[in-house]
Enzyme design. Structure first.
Site, short mmCIF file in Angstrom:
data_model
loop_
_atom_site.label_atom_id
_atom_site.label_comp_id
_atom_site.label_asym_id
_atom_site.label_seq_id
_atom_site.Cartn_x
_atom_site.Cartn_y
_atom_site.Cartn_z
N CYS A 180 0.81 -1.23 0.00
CA CYS A 180 0.00 0.00 0.00
C CYS A 180 0.84 1.28 0.00
O CYS A 180 0.58 2.22 -0.75
CB CYS A 180 -0.95 -0.01 1.20
SG CYS A 180 -0.16 -0.55 2.74
N HIS A 209 -3.00 6.38 4.50
CA HIS A 209 -1.57 6.46 4.80
C HIS A 209 -1.02 7.80 4.31
O HIS A 209 -1.37 8.25 3.21
CB HIS A 209 -0.79 5.37 4.05
CG HIS A 209 -0.99 3.97 4.56
ND1 HIS A 209 -1.74 3.65 5.66
CD2 HIS A 209 -0.50 2.79 4.09
CE1 HIS A 209 -1.70 2.35 5.85
NE2 HIS A 209 -0.96 1.80 4.91
#
Ligand code: A2P
Length: 340
Positions: free
Chosen positions: A132, A245
């Site tokens: 990710c 994130h």
């Protein structure tokens, strides 16, 4: 689109698997039949797809009969064991785990960066979805690399707990509730309390002093950009955020790139949205990135400590662009250009 496909989602009850099912629906992927698979713990559960409740089935070796596309997100060991079984049964596997990413003959794909590599699925019947944190970083690096050749990347991440899985989302929520009501804090997922804390530790520690997550960012970036000469060093940090994130990225380029030029390149790059207006306190944040598919880039500024350096800040939804959306985007190219 001329036909619809039988699609399995392995790990359909997990944080990423659920998002995969949602992405298939949202993006109107042509699904003839959806097969949600999980462990026997999920027997009796169902997933909602296009308004229908579809019962979750237990993952077995026989589960892939007739499946044409299998999206995996049930952890590395399940992918290692069942990926080849699904491929053998005739499915193309798009795997979100780290199990296959660094195999030389398995493509590792971010559609905005290296869609051409999808053709290599024919080698093993498997396409790997990157980590990710790597995905959102390379989406931002690609246009800058093409324009000025990146020599070195220094990245620090601020990663949401959902990247660890559904249990970590529940653990953060439970710890916050416990702390605010003077109850005892229970920690199971992480070795330390995550609520109101920051852990410089994601995935396991390796002999070289880095974590596996940090080395994924180093190695996967080179593979996706198709350039082993790019030096990358990373520090991966878990923060008490549920979704999204963030990354502080520093790059050194061969040719000079001004912040204005970088902003211009990024504003035209596929999958990127520049959010960079400090005068109005506008910069990318997990709260804004969550629930959408673009990679947000801001705080673009010169690194005055070197001749050709830039600093910027990159934020994306780790479950969507960092996982499920990227997987479904790969499947979309697969059916458009290869399977039909
Ligand atoms: P289950 O819910 O039945 O345990 P997360 O990343 O959010 O923790 O989710 C992991 C996903 O992987 C879940 O859907 C989980 O199913 C699935 N999974 C974990 N272990 C297995 C297994 N041995 N066989 C099949 N699915 C598994």
């Amino acid at each position: 689109m001329s036909r619809a496909y039988k699609v399995a989602v392995v790990g359909a009850t997990g944080a990423v698997g659920r998002q995969m099912v949602a992405c298939l629906e949202e993006r109107q992927f042509p699904v003839a039949e959806l097969k949600p698979l999980a462990s026997d713990r999920s027997l009796g559960k169902s997933v909602t797809f296009k308004g229908r409740e579809i019962p979750v089935e237990v993952l077995t070796k026989e589960a892939f009969a007739g499946v044409e596309i299998a999206l995996f997100s049930a952890g590395g060991s399940i992918s290692k064991e069942y990926g080849p079984i699904a491929a053998q049964a005739g499915a193309v596997v798009v795997d979100n785990s780290s199990a296959w990413r660094m195999e030389p003959d398995v493509p590792l794909v971010v559609p905005e960066v290296n869609p051409q590599d999808i053709a290599l699925y024919k080698n093993r019947g498997i396409i790997a979805n990157p980590n990710c944190s790597t995905i959102q970083m390379v989406v931002a690096l690609k246009p800058l690399h093409d324009a000025a050749r990146i020599k070195r990347v220094v990245v620090s991440t601020y990663q949401a707990v959902s990247g660890t899985g559904q249990k970590a989302v529940e653990e953060l929520a439970a710890q916050v509730r416990a702390l605010l009501s003077s109850q005892e804090v229970v920690k199971k997922v992480y070795p330390h309390r995550i609520a109101f804390n920051v852990l410089p530790h994601i995935d396991v520690f390796l002999d070289n002093g880095y974590t596996k997550e940090e080395m994924k960012m180093v190695l996967e970036t080179k593979k996706i950009l198709g350039d082993d000469s790019i030096e990358v060093t990373a520090t991966a940090v878990r923060v008490p955020v549920f979704y999204g994130h963030a990354e502080s990225v520093n790059i050194e380029t061969e040719r000079k790139l001004t912040p204005e030029a970088a902003r211009e390149l990024l504003s035209k790059a596929p999958g990127v949205k520049v959010v960079d207006n400090p005068a109005k306190f506008e910069y990318p944040m997990p709260l804004d990135a969550a629930g959408q598919d673009l990679t947000l880039v801001g705080r673009i500024r010169e690194d005055f400590s070197i001749a050709h350096g830039l600093n910027f800040w990159v934020v994306a939804d780790n479950l969507r662009k960092g996982a499920a959306t990227n997987t479904v985007q790969i499947a979309e190219i697969l059916i458009k250009d290869y399977l039909r």
